[in-house]
Design a protein around this motif. Structure first.
Motif, short mmCIF file in Angstrom:
data_model
loop_
_atom_site.label_atom_id
_atom_site.label_comp_id
_atom_site.label_asym_id
_atom_site.label_seq_id
_atom_site.Cartn_x
_atom_site.Cartn_y
_atom_site.Cartn_z
N ALA A 127 26.24 -6.45 24.87
CA ALA A 127 25.02 -6.01 25.54
C ALA A 127 24.57 -7.12 26.47
O ALA A 127 24.96 -8.28 26.31
CB ALA A 127 23.93 -5.69 24.51
N PRO A 128 23.72 -6.79 27.48
CA PRO A 128 23.30 -7.82 28.44
C PRO A 128 22.46 -8.93 27.81
O PRO A 128 22.47 -10.06 28.30
CB PRO A 128 22.48 -7.02 29.46
CG PRO A 128 22.91 -5.61 29.30
CD PRO A 128 23.26 -5.45 27.86
N GLU A 129 21.71 -8.64 26.74
CA GLU A 129 20.84 -9.63 26.12
C GLU A 129 21.31 -9.94 24.70
O GLU A 129 21.78 -9.06 23.98
CB GLU A 129 19.39 -9.12 26.07
CG GLU A 129 18.82 -8.76 27.43
CD GLU A 129 18.70 -9.96 28.35
OE1 GLU A 129 18.56 -11.10 27.82
OE2 GLU A 129 18.75 -9.79 29.58
N GLN A 130 21.15 -11.20 24.31
CA GLN A 130 21.61 -11.63 22.99
C GLN A 130 20.87 -10.89 21.87
O GLN A 130 21.50 -10.43 20.91
CB GLN A 130 21.41 -13.13 22.84
CG GLN A 130 21.92 -13.68 21.50
CD GLN A 130 21.71 -15.17 21.38
OE1 GLN A 130 20.88 -15.74 22.05
NE2 GLN A 130 22.49 -15.80 20.52
N ALA A 131 19.55 -10.76 21.99
CA ALA A 131 18.78 -10.09 20.94
C ALA A 131 19.18 -8.62 20.82
O ALA A 131 19.26 -8.08 19.71
CB ALA A 131 17.28 -10.21 21.24
N GLN A 132 19.43 -7.98 21.95
CA GLN A 132 19.84 -6.57 21.92
C GLN A 132 21.19 -6.42 21.23
O GLN A 132 21.38 -5.52 20.39
CB GLN A 132 19.91 -6.02 23.33
CG GLN A 132 20.24 -4.53 23.40
CD GLN A 132 20.40 -4.02 24.82
OE1 GLN A 132 20.75 -4.79 25.72
NE2 GLN A 132 20.15 -2.73 25.03
N ARG A 159 27.86 -10.91 29.22
CA ARG A 159 27.52 -9.99 28.15
C ARG A 159 27.69 -10.69 26.80
O ARG A 159 28.70 -11.34 26.54
CB ARG A 159 28.39 -8.73 28.21
CG ARG A 159 28.18 -7.91 29.49
CD ARG A 159 28.99 -6.63 29.46
NE ARG A 159 28.53 -5.73 28.41
CZ ARG A 159 27.51 -4.87 28.54
NH1 ARG A 159 26.83 -4.82 29.68
NH2 ARG A 159 27.17 -4.07 27.55
N HIS A 160 26.68 -10.53 25.95
CA HIS A 160 26.69 -11.14 24.62
C HIS A 160 27.45 -10.24 23.66
O HIS A 160 27.25 -9.02 23.63
CB HIS A 160 25.25 -11.37 24.14
CG HIS A 160 24.50 -12.33 25.00
ND1 HIS A 160 24.38 -13.67 24.70
CD2 HIS A 160 23.85 -12.15 26.19
CE1 HIS A 160 23.68 -14.27 25.64
NE2 HIS A 160 23.34 -13.38 26.56
N ARG A 161 28.33 -10.86 22.84
CA ARG A 161 29.30 -10.10 22.06
C ARG A 161 29.14 -10.38 20.57
O ARG A 161 29.08 -11.53 20.13
CB ARG A 161 30.71 -10.46 22.52
CG ARG A 161 30.92 -10.32 24.00
CD ARG A 161 32.17 -11.03 24.50
NE ARG A 161 33.37 -10.31 24.18
CZ ARG A 161 34.40 -10.82 23.51
NH1 ARG A 161 34.35 -12.05 23.03
NH2 ARG A 161 35.47 -10.08 23.28
N MET A 162 29.11 -9.28 19.78
CA MET A 162 29.12 -9.34 18.32
C MET A 162 30.38 -8.61 17.83
O MET A 162 30.78 -7.59 18.40
CB MET A 162 27.87 -8.68 17.74
CG MET A 162 26.57 -9.31 18.18
SD MET A 162 26.32 -10.98 17.52
CE MET A 162 26.07 -10.60 15.78
#
Length: 738
Positions: free
Chosen positions: A653-658, A694-697
């Motif tokens: 997602a574009p934001e880490q928290a999201q 993009r932040h990745r989990m």
């Protein structure tokens, strides 16, 4: 595609409902109407309306409707039937369907890989060529005389070509044609393709090679089978599998040879041309758009009998494919890491199974997956244990960098330096190998310690001194190297840390000033032609010392090369990757195999800080079987591939928290512990936590028993609804864990 003039009459007879699969992320085909008397069979390309636009699709097999069928009065008619486009036969459609199911992708996404090339199937307009008739012009001029002299050479040429060679205007050619001096003839724009001859230059094989070639040839035309052809580097594996290619040609079948690197293409093309008297048709990203379209037409028409290609060639609609060869089957380049995350080796086996023809996997260092399939009886195993001719295997030694240290700021040990000097003095060639692109993997300020990182990824920027840039190897971001530190402002304090292959070349130039050096990396080799030019220069003896990354390890034959020095043999063992030891063994075994392939003995020096590593001990002892046994035993005990199964799900997602919040929502939807064999690890930040901004989990799904994971993952994701800004990538059988 323009609408045909007959479009209003397409539904002149009573319409019939047909299924049409569209090249969009749809899991099922849509219903359209087609005329009963011209009903297109499954596999036929058609043009259909979709909302306010039109798109190409393919008539698909009947499927069970997902819900209530749409009322016939609401259905739209097919606009055009693409009779001049390649039809997809039943086997190929089944192959696409099974690909989609295995990798959990909408079937329309898989079709898009096929259908986007359809436009290349239409040949260009015929060209007009001119030949002399024997008549004389009404009045001879110098310009007309020049054209007639060119035409008299006997090669029909276009007006433009005749005019250019003669140095006149095209109107002179047209005038001679009007007078009957030149005869005009229309010819197909595509040049004729020379066909391969299976008996053109049959090689002399030794007894071991003859046995393997006989087994492979005997499998052609006998239905599906998979054979692993394992042979030491220089054993003549290509000559052996070419006998299976020859048999497929005799039976009128097409052959696909998959290669992991474009750089290997020209060498294989030359070997196939020498063996069969005609060059294979190529398919890879290094082709020009014009050549790519020409190759496509030759493949889908069946004119191309042998095709050498990258992994994407597997999804071309061959009309008469009868054999697939996967050369260097262990290579990680066969795994597609963008878009559809498919493994070309595994899908080659699937395509052979669906269409009932043999598949040959070739390697000096087979993957553990293939070796386990041999042990389970799913694959046949053929071995070539000795090099062809008089060449012997190279002597491999470890250089302990804890005791044989180079001076500060240098990476070539005294022992390796001495070996290179001895090799060059003997008039032989040497190779220095370092699997790290660029000049230095890290640039930092020696005043404040600031490290230059990619603004879009959690990765350091790599200095490329030849290009004069700092680059990110994950997203492609590039910027000039700053003179001032971006953090403290200190001038001329940004220093390179660690060696890349360009820095190694700089050191080698200083140590061996008389040697003729060349650098071979993917950053500097733009395509197969450049690779072949460098290889040819090496083979002509115009290069004394070759320095390169993994591109030099793959299949190249350097007869005068007798010394290989691996500068950092420990590099691949870093990072905790499941396959780190296996990949390091494969890569170092392959690069070591470049030495001593002719009549001169070869030697290999592996510089290491971990000489006790099982990988390096096995290489030094030449005991590949011991390493493989130990690695397989460890994987089995851990329930890891090739015994267990893995899948990676990466949410971005574009934001880490999201990204973090969405990953937690996904975790709450994980199915209950009904099946204790399947475990889900995560969510956790991916090792590369940010890529392209993009932040990745990441989640890892595993099954120790080897149970397939697709059903479990599909059931899990049915309960997950992600917003448009989020992306979820499903990687079945992941090869990379970044």
């Amino acid at each position: 595609m323009p609408a045909p003039a007959s479009q209003p009459d397409l539904l002149a007879t009573a319409p019939v409902r047909v299924k049409v699969l569209l090249p969009l992320p749809f899991a099922e085909p849509y219903d359209y109407l087609a005329p009963a008397d011209r009903l297109p069979p499954p596999g036929t390309p058609v043009r259909v309306p979709l909302g306010p636009r039109e798109t190409m699709g393919v008539v698909w097999d009947e499927t069970e409707p997902a819900g209530e069928p749409v009322a016939e009065e609401k259905l739209k008619p097919i606009l055009e039937i693409g009779h001049d486009l390649p039809a997809l036969d039943a086997d190929f459609r089944q192959f696409l369907t099974r690909t989609a199911r295995y990798y959990l992708r909408p079937l329309g996404d898989i079709l898009s890989m096929v259908i986007r090339r359809f436009g290349a199937a239409r040949p260009p307009r015929p060209v007009t060529v001119y030949s002399p008739t024997g008549a004389e012009p009404q009045r001879m001029t110098p310009a007309r005389k020049a054209v007639m002299e060119v035409a008299a050479e006997g090669f029909p040429r276009t007006a433009a070509d005749l005019a250019e060679i003669a140095g006149v205007g095209a109107s002179v050619v047209k005038g001679l044609a009007e007078q009957g001096v030149l005869a005009a003839e229309e010819r197909a724009a595509d040049p004729a393709l020379r066909q391969p001859d299976p008996d053109h230059a049959r090689p002399k094989l030794n007894a071991e090679q003859k046995h393997a070639a006989g087994v492979l040839s005997g499998a052609v035309g006998q239905g599906f089978s998979t054979t692993l052809l394992e042979g030491v580097t220089g054993a003549g594996k290509t000559e052996v599998y070419c006998e299976a290619v020859a048999e497929a040609l005799r039976q009128g079948k097409q052959v696909l040879v998959l290669l992991p690197e474009i750089a290997l293409t020209q060498q294989i093309v030359e070997r196939f041309t020498a063996r069969f008297g005609a060059a294979p048709v190529q398919w890879h990203s290094g082709l020009s758009q014009k050549d790519r379209r020409l190759s496509y037409r030759r493949i889908v028409s069946g004119e191309a009998r042998i095709v050498t290609g990258a992994r994407s060639a597997l999804y071309l609609p061959f009309p008469d494919l009868g054999l697939i060869v996967v050369d260097e089957e262990h290579d990680t380049s066969f795994k597609q890491e963008d878009g559809l995350h498919y493994h070309a080796r595994d899908m080659a086996v699937l395509r052979g199974a669906v269409s009932r023809f043999p598949v040959v996997l070739v390697s000096a260092t087979p993957s553990l997956e293939s070796l386990r399939n041999v042990r389970e009886g799913r694959y046949r195993h053929l071995e070539l244990r000795s090099r062809f001719g008089s060449a012997g295997l190279p002597d491999v030694s470890l250089v302990d960098m804890r005791t044989d240290r180079p001076p500060p700021g240098r990476w070539i040990s005294p022992l390796l330096e001495t070996a290179v000097n001895e090799t060059l003095e003997a008039g032989e060639q040497a190779l220095l190998f370092l699997n790290r692109r660029g000049y230095a993997p890290l640039t930092l300020c020696d005043a404040c310690g600031f490290r230059i990182q990619c603004p879009h990824c959690t990765a350091w920027l790599v200095e490329h001194r030849y290009l004069g840039r700092l680059q990110c190897h994950h997203c492609g971001y590039s910027t000039p190297k700053p003179r001032e530190c971006p953090s403290c402002g200190a001038e001329d304090r940004m220093k390179p840390c660690g060696p890349g292959v360009e820095r190694l070349a700089e050191e080698a130039q200083a140590l061996f000033p008389e040697a003729r050096l060349a650098l071979m990396t993917s950053d500097l080799i733009a395509g197969p032609e450049q690779a072949e030019a460098l290889i040819a220069s090496m083979n002509r003896g115009e290069i004394d010392l070759l320095i390169g990354t993994q591109i030099v390890a793959k299949g190249h034959n350097f007869p005068k090369l007798t010394l290989v020095g691996v500068v950092d043999a420990d590099l691949g063992l870093e990072g905790g990757d499941l396959r780190a030891a296996e990949r390091t063994h494969q890569l170092l075994h392959q690069v070591a195999g470049r030495a001593g392939r002719a009549d001169r003995p070869g030697r290999v020096l592996l510089q290491t800080h971990q000489p006790e590593s099982p990988v390096l001990e096995a290489l030094a002892a030449g005991d590949t079987n011991a390493f493989v046994e130990a690695e397989l035993k460890g994987r089995e005990a851990a329930g890891m591939p090739p015994y267990g199964r893995l899948a990676a799900l990466v949410l971005s997602a574009p934001e880490q928290a999201q990204a973090r919040d969405l990953a937690r929502e996904m975790a709450r939807a994980i199915p209950g512990p009904g099946d204790t064999d399947i475990r889900v690890l995560g969510p956790a930040p991916a090792p590369l936590a940010v890529v392209r901004g993009r932040h990745r989990m990441r989640f890892l799904v595993s099954s120790r028993s080897g149970r397939t994971l697709q059903g479990y993952i599909a059931a899990w994701l049915q309960a997950v609804k992600l917003p448009a800004a989020a992306r979820l990538v499903i990687d079945i059988d992941p090869q990379s864990f970044l």
